[in-house]
Motif scaffolding. Structure first.
Motif, PDB file in Angstrom:
ATOM      1  N   SER A 194     -37.650  54.610 -24.596  1.00 58.12           N
ATOM      2  CA  SER A 194     -37.735  53.871 -23.267  1.00 58.12           C
ATOM      3  C   SER A 194     -38.577  51.903 -23.551  1.00 58.12           C
ATOM      4  CB  SER A 194     -37.305  53.501 -21.592  1.00 58.12           C
ATOM      5  OG  SER A 194     -37.260  52.610 -20.752  1.00 58.12           O
ATOM      6  N   ARG A 195     -37.600  51.202 -23.381  1.00 58.18           N
ATOM      7  CA  ARG A 195     -38.535  50.196 -23.436  1.00 58.18           C
ATOM      8  C   ARG A 195     -38.208  48.816 -22.525  1.00 58.18           C
ATOM      9  NH1 ARG A 195     -37.708  48.654 -29.898  1.00 58.18           N
ATOM     10  NH2 ARG A 195     -38.380  51.279 -30.223  1.00 58.18           N
ATOM     11  N   LEU A 196     -37.907  48.699 -21.630  1.00 62.68           N
ATOM     12  CA  LEU A 196     -37.517  47.681 -20.293  1.00 62.68           C
ATOM     13  C   LEU A 196     -38.258  48.521 -19.108  1.00 62.68           C
ATOM     14  CD1 LEU A 196     -33.869  46.766 -20.870  1.00 62.68           C
ATOM     15  CD2 LEU A 196     -36.207  46.200 -21.766  1.00 62.68           C
ATOM     16  N   GLY A 197     -38.607  49.249 -18.577  1.00 65.31           N
ATOM     17  CA  GLY A 197     -38.833  49.299 -17.308  1.00 65.31           C
ATOM     18  C   GLY A 197     -38.900  50.419 -16.957  1.00 65.31           C
ATOM     19  N   ASN A 198     -39.528  51.020 -15.708  1.00 68.68           N
ATOM     20  CA  ASN A 198     -39.794  52.512 -15.268  1.00 68.68           C
ATOM     21  C   ASN A 198     -38.213  53.370 -14.624  1.00 68.68           C
ATOM     22  OD1 ASN A 198     -42.318  52.846 -15.842  1.00 68.68           O
ATOM     23  ND2 ASN A 198     -42.922  51.433 -14.292  1.00 68.68           N
ATOM     24  N   ASP A 199     -37.863  54.437 -14.433  1.00 66.10           N
ATOM     25  CA  ASP A 199     -36.472  55.058 -13.498  1.00 66.10           C
ATOM     26  C   ASP A 199     -36.580  54.155 -12.219  1.00 66.10           C
ATOM     27  OD1 ASP A 199     -36.583  57.251 -15.751  1.00 66.10           O
ATOM     28  OD2 ASP A 199     -35.411  55.877 -15.769  1.00 66.10           O
ATOM     29  N   ASP A 200     -36.773  53.104 -12.525  1.00 66.30           N
ATOM     30  CA  ASP A 200     -36.524  52.834 -10.743  1.00 66.30           C
ATOM     31  C   ASP A 200     -35.504  52.245 -10.410  1.00 66.30           C
ATOM     32  OD1 ASP A 200     -35.802  50.018 -11.310  1.00 66.30           O
ATOM     33  OD2 ASP A 200     -38.325  49.904 -11.122  1.00 66.30           O
ATOM     34  N   ALA A 201     -34.484  51.884  -8.759  1.00 66.22           N
ATOM     35  CA  ALA A 201     -33.550  51.677  -8.964  1.00 66.22           C
ATOM     36  C   ALA A 201     -33.163  50.797  -9.503  1.00 66.22           C
ATOM     37  CB  ALA A 201     -32.993  51.045  -7.180  1.00 66.22           C
ATOM     38  N   GLY A 202     -33.467  49.452 -10.154  1.00 65.15           N
ATOM     39  CA  GLY A 202     -32.840  48.741 -10.856  1.00 65.15           C
ATOM     40  C   GLY A 202     -32.953  49.263 -12.398  1.00 65.15           C
ATOM     41  N   HIS A 203     -32.976  50.313 -12.865  1.00 62.10           N
ATOM     42  CA  HIS A 203     -33.749  50.308 -14.652  1.00 62.10           C
ATOM     43  C   HIS A 203     -32.003  51.956 -14.645  1.00 62.10           C
ATOM     44  CE1 HIS A 203     -34.842  52.880 -17.550  1.00 62.10           C
ATOM     45  NE2 HIS A 203     -35.196  51.670 -18.525  1.00 62.10           N
ATOM     46  N   TYR A 204     -31.389  51.227 -15.963  1.00 63.47           N
ATOM     47  CA  TYR A 204     -30.415  52.381 -16.134  1.00 63.47           C
ATOM     48  C   TYR A 204     -30.339  52.424 -17.743  1.00 63.47           C
ATOM     49  CZ  TYR A 204     -28.577  50.476 -11.860  1.00 63.47           C
ATOM     50  OH  TYR A 204     -28.082  50.137 -10.194  1.00 63.47           O
ATOM     51  N   TYR A 205     -30.568  53.499 -17.736  1.00 64.92           N
ATOM     52  CA  TYR A 205     -30.173  54.067 -19.455  1.00 64.92           C
ATOM     53  C   TYR A 205     -29.724  55.125 -20.271  1.00 64.92           C
ATOM     54  CZ  TYR A 205     -33.336  54.408 -23.627  1.00 64.92           C
ATOM     55  OH  TYR A 205     -33.211  54.777 -25.316  1.00 64.92           O
ATOM     56  N   LEU A 219     -20.715  57.419 -33.492  1.00 65.60           N
ATOM     57  CA  LEU A 219     -21.769  56.291 -33.194  1.00 65.60           C
ATOM     58  C   LEU A 219     -21.671  56.196 -32.234  1.00 65.60           C
ATOM     59  CD1 LEU A 219     -19.132  53.413 -35.083  1.00 65.60           C
ATOM     60  CD2 LEU A 219     -21.804  54.078 -35.598  1.00 65.60           C
ATOM     61  N   VAL A 220     -22.710  56.197 -31.505  1.00 65.58           N
ATOM     62  CA  VAL A 220     -23.190  56.510 -30.495  1.00 65.58           C
ATOM     63  C   VAL A 220     -23.610  54.475 -29.935  1.00 65.58           C
ATOM     64  CG1 VAL A 220     -25.485  57.451 -28.624  1.00 65.58           C
ATOM     65  CG2 VAL A 220     -24.346  58.520 -30.662  1.00 65.58           C
ATOM     66  N   LEU A 221     -23.879  54.632 -28.225  1.00 64.84           N
ATOM     67  CA  LEU A 221     -24.285  52.813 -27.957  1.00 64.84           C
ATOM     68  C   LEU A 221     -25.445  53.688 -26.943  1.00 64.84           C
ATOM     69  CD1 LEU A 221     -24.453  49.743 -27.655  1.00 64.84           C
ATOM     70  CD2 LEU A 221     -22.411  50.076 -26.268  1.00 64.84           C
ATOM     71  N   GLU A 222     -26.681  53.475 -27.555  1.00 61.00           N
ATOM     72  CA  GLU A 222     -27.414  53.257 -25.848  1.00 61.00           C
ATOM     73  C   GLU A 222     -27.182  52.152 -24.791  1.00 61.00           C
ATOM     74  OE1 GLU A 222     -31.124  55.415 -27.112  1.00 61.00           O
ATOM     75  OE2 GLU A 222     -29.924  56.884 -27.821  1.00 61.00           O
ATOM     76  N   ARG A 223     -27.737  52.483 -24.467  1.00 63.61           N
ATOM     77  CA  ARG A 223     -27.655  51.381 -23.113  1.00 63.61           C
ATOM     78  C   ARG A 223     -29.086  51.092 -22.280  1.00 63.61           C
ATOM     79  NH1 ARG A 223     -25.020  49.776 -18.840  1.00 63.61           N
ATOM     80  NH2 ARG A 223     -25.566  52.017 -18.317  1.00 63.61           N
ATOM     81  N   GLU A 224     -29.907  50.327 -22.779  1.00 58.97           N
ATOM     82  CA  GLU A 224     -30.862  49.671 -21.315  1.00 58.97           C
ATOM     83  C   GLU A 224     -30.704  49.027 -20.848  1.00 58.97           C
ATOM     84  OE1 GLU A 224     -35.426  50.962 -20.951  1.00 58.97           O
ATOM     85  OE2 GLU A 224     -35.013  50.835 -22.818  1.00 58.97           O
ATOM     86  N   ALA A 225     -30.650  48.943 -19.517  1.00 55.26           N
ATOM     87  CA  ALA A 225     -30.598  47.607 -18.507  1.00 55.26           C
ATOM     88  C   ALA A 225     -31.405  48.050 -17.441  1.00 55.26           C
ATOM     89  CB  ALA A 225     -29.189  47.763 -18.083  1.00 55.26           C
ATOM     90  N   LEU A 226     -32.421  46.562 -16.952  1.00 54.38           N
ATOM     91  CA  LEU A 226     -33.233  46.419 -16.546  1.00 54.38           C
ATOM     92  C   LEU A 226     -32.424  45.481 -15.345  1.00 54.38           C
ATOM     93  CD1 LEU A 226     -36.083  47.223 -14.548  1.00 54.38           C
ATOM     94  CD2 LEU A 226     -36.608  45.438 -16.147  1.00 54.38           C
ATOM     95  N   ILE A 227     -32.215  45.506 -14.267  1.00 57.08           N
ATOM     96  CA  ILE A 227     -31.371  44.458 -12.981  1.00 57.08           C
ATOM     97  C   ILE A 227     -32.391  44.291 -11.777  1.00 57.08           C
ATOM     98  CG2 ILE A 227     -29.625  44.465 -11.733  1.00 57.08           C
ATOM     99  CD1 ILE A 227     -28.632  44.661 -14.857  1.00 57.08           C
ATOM    100  N   THR A 228     -32.859  42.997 -12.047  1.00 61.25           N
ATOM    101  CA  THR A 228     -33.583  42.564 -10.829  1.00 61.25           C
ATOM    102  C   THR A 228     -32.727  42.276  -9.921  1.00 61.25           C
ATOM    103  OG1 THR A 228     -33.548  39.826 -11.396  1.00 61.25           O
ATOM    104  CG2 THR A 228     -35.408  41.498 -12.868  1.00 61.25           C
ATOM    105  N   GLY A 229     -34.105  42.322  -8.591  1.00 66.05           N
ATOM    106  CA  GLY A 229     -33.112  41.900  -6.845  1.00 66.05           C
ATOM    107  C   GLY A 229     -32.916  40.511  -6.976  1.00 66.05           C
ATOM    108  N   ARG A 230     -32.870  40.175  -7.753  1.00 66.32           N
ATOM    109  CA  ARG A 230     -31.883  38.318  -8.249  1.00 66.32           C
ATOM    110  C   ARG A 230     -31.123  38.171  -9.184  1.00 66.32           C
ATOM    111  NH1 ARG A 230     -36.687  33.864  -5.001  1.00 66.32           N
ATOM    112  NH2 ARG A 230     -36.328  35.405  -3.189  1.00 66.32           N
ATOM    113  N   ARG A 231     -31.198  39.421  -9.979  1.00 60.94           N
ATOM    114  CA  ARG A 231     -30.924  38.845 -11.108  1.00 60.94           C
ATOM    115  C   ARG A 231     -31.208  38.301 -12.039  1.00 60.94           C
ATOM    116  NH1 ARG A 231     -29.023  42.833  -8.010  1.00 60.94           N
ATOM    117  NH2 ARG A 231     -27.181  42.767  -7.209  1.00 60.94           N
ATOM    118  N   LEU A 232     -31.308  36.872 -12.044  1.00 58.64           N
ATOM    119  CA  LEU A 232     -32.188  36.207 -12.763  1.00 58.64           C
ATOM    120  C   LEU A 232     -33.560  37.176 -13.075  1.00 58.64           C
ATOM    121  CD1 LEU A 232     -32.158  32.621 -11.679  1.00 58.64           C
ATOM    122  CD2 LEU A 232     -30.577  33.468 -13.051  1.00 58.64           C
ATOM    123  N   GLY A 233     -33.365  36.906 -14.785  1.00 57.32           N
ATOM    124  CA  GLY A 233     -34.349  37.703 -15.787  1.00 57.32           C
ATOM    125  C   GLY A 233     -34.163  39.309 -15.612  1.00 57.32           C
ATOM    126  N   SER A 234     -32.715  39.788 -15.776  1.00 54.48           N
ATOM    127  CA  SER A 234     -32.827  41.064 -15.775  1.00 54.48           C
ATOM    128  C   SER A 234     -32.220  41.252 -17.314  1.00 54.48           C
ATOM    129  CB  SER A 234     -30.950  40.740 -15.088  1.00 54.48           C
ATOM    130  OG  SER A 234     -30.894  41.038 -14.056  1.00 54.48           O
TER     131      SER A 234
END
Length: 315
Positions: A194-205, A219-234
């Protein structure tokens, strides 16, 4: 194999760096949606599923490509094929099975993979999901998101998006099913770091899409998303790799990250993937579909549904 993998890597990275093969679907008046899976069903038609579907079934899109360079020329939505359903299945993965002339759809809400006829009607058949990966054993919303069909070996493949409750973080269950819809094999799949953050409510990996290449590899697609509370900066980080289930070999083909800021609204949560046509020069088109959460955003800043078209020479 190494030479082919290297060539794929260079081509993928070039396309992602230039961005010339990423298309906003609104260009062709495709309504904003929650598109989460795509599969080729023959000719120029593709079945697309949404995790906020109006029923049990799929949309059909017709895609036109330039035969010289694989550019996407047009997208035409034919509409939804399916039936009303008494709950939202949270449809995530879709795979066309040519020898059955049917489409299978995975749902993360019920952790079931149901078969549909080509008119969208459920056939009453479904994959026999082992008890240890059933709905009560997965983390909520982290079940079978990826789904594909190996037409050479006549297998359907799926994998849990994240680890089941009894497994350690990052250790996923990759399963295949045969003609009889019964399990035929199970393999371990370990996510990259993981490179974007911790396993909190806004982190999906996790793994969000699979495509079978016909040589036994996926073919495998790994997706890691970090979604901030206000969306900007996600941020959303995607890794495309080639995985061989029988020996666990993995070759990273490409990695890219998109962001959602005031200056850059190209954030794209890629969740769907399938193989498209083969161009006359032998290059294989890979399609990657993003989920905009139905155009989520405010005022001038909205997520957009995007389709990435990547022509590569796999062999």
């Amino acid at each position: 194999m190494k030479r082919a993998a290297l060539l794929v890597t260079l081509l993928q990275l070039a396309v992602i760096a230039w961005g010339e093969h990423v298309y906003k679907l609104r260009k062709w008046s495709i309504p904003p949606g929650n598109y989460s899976g795509i599969t080729h069903i023959g000719g120029d038609r593709y079945a697309v599923v949404s995790d906020k579907s109006p029923g049990a079934g799929f949309y059909v899109w017709r895609l036109g490509f330039d035969e010289r360079d694989g550019r996407l020329l047009n997208v035409y939505a034919e509409g939804f094929r399916g039936v009303p359903w008494d709950y939202d299945r949270d449809a995530e993965g879709v795979a066309y099975c040519p020898w059955r002339q049917s489409v299978f759809i995975s749902g993360e809400e019920d952790q079931r993979i149901l078969e549909h006829s080509l008119d969208g009607t459920p056939t009453g058949n479904e994959l026999s999901i082992p008890t240890h990966v059933s709905r009560d054993r997965i983390q909520p919303g982290r079940g079978f998101e990826a789904l594909c069909c190996d037409t050479v070996r006549r297998l359907l493949w799926t994998v849990t998006e994240s680890n089941i409750k009894s497994d350690s973080t990052g250790h996923l269950r990759l399963l295949c099913f045969g003609d009889d819809l019964q399990p035929k094999g199970e393999f371990s799949y370990v996510l990259g770091e993981s490179r974007l953050g911790n396993d909190d409510a806004g982190h999906y990996y996790g793994v969000v899409a699979l495509s079978a290449l016909g040589d036994g590899s996926l073919l495998v697609l790994e997706r890691e998303a970090l979604i901030t509370g206000r969306r900007l900066g996600s941020k959303c980080r995607c890794v495309l790799l080639r995985f061989v289930p029988v020996d666990g070999a993995r070759t990273e083909l490409a990695e890219w990250t998109t962001r959602f800021t005031l200056a850059d609204t190209r954030f794209a949560n890629y969740e769907g993937m399938c193989l498209g046509p083969v161009l006359p020069d032998g290059r294989q088109i890979i399609l990657l579909l993003s989920d905009s959460q139905a155009g989520m955003g405010r005022l001038f800043w909205h997520l957009r549904d995007r389709l990435m078209v990547v022509p590569v020479r796999l062999y």
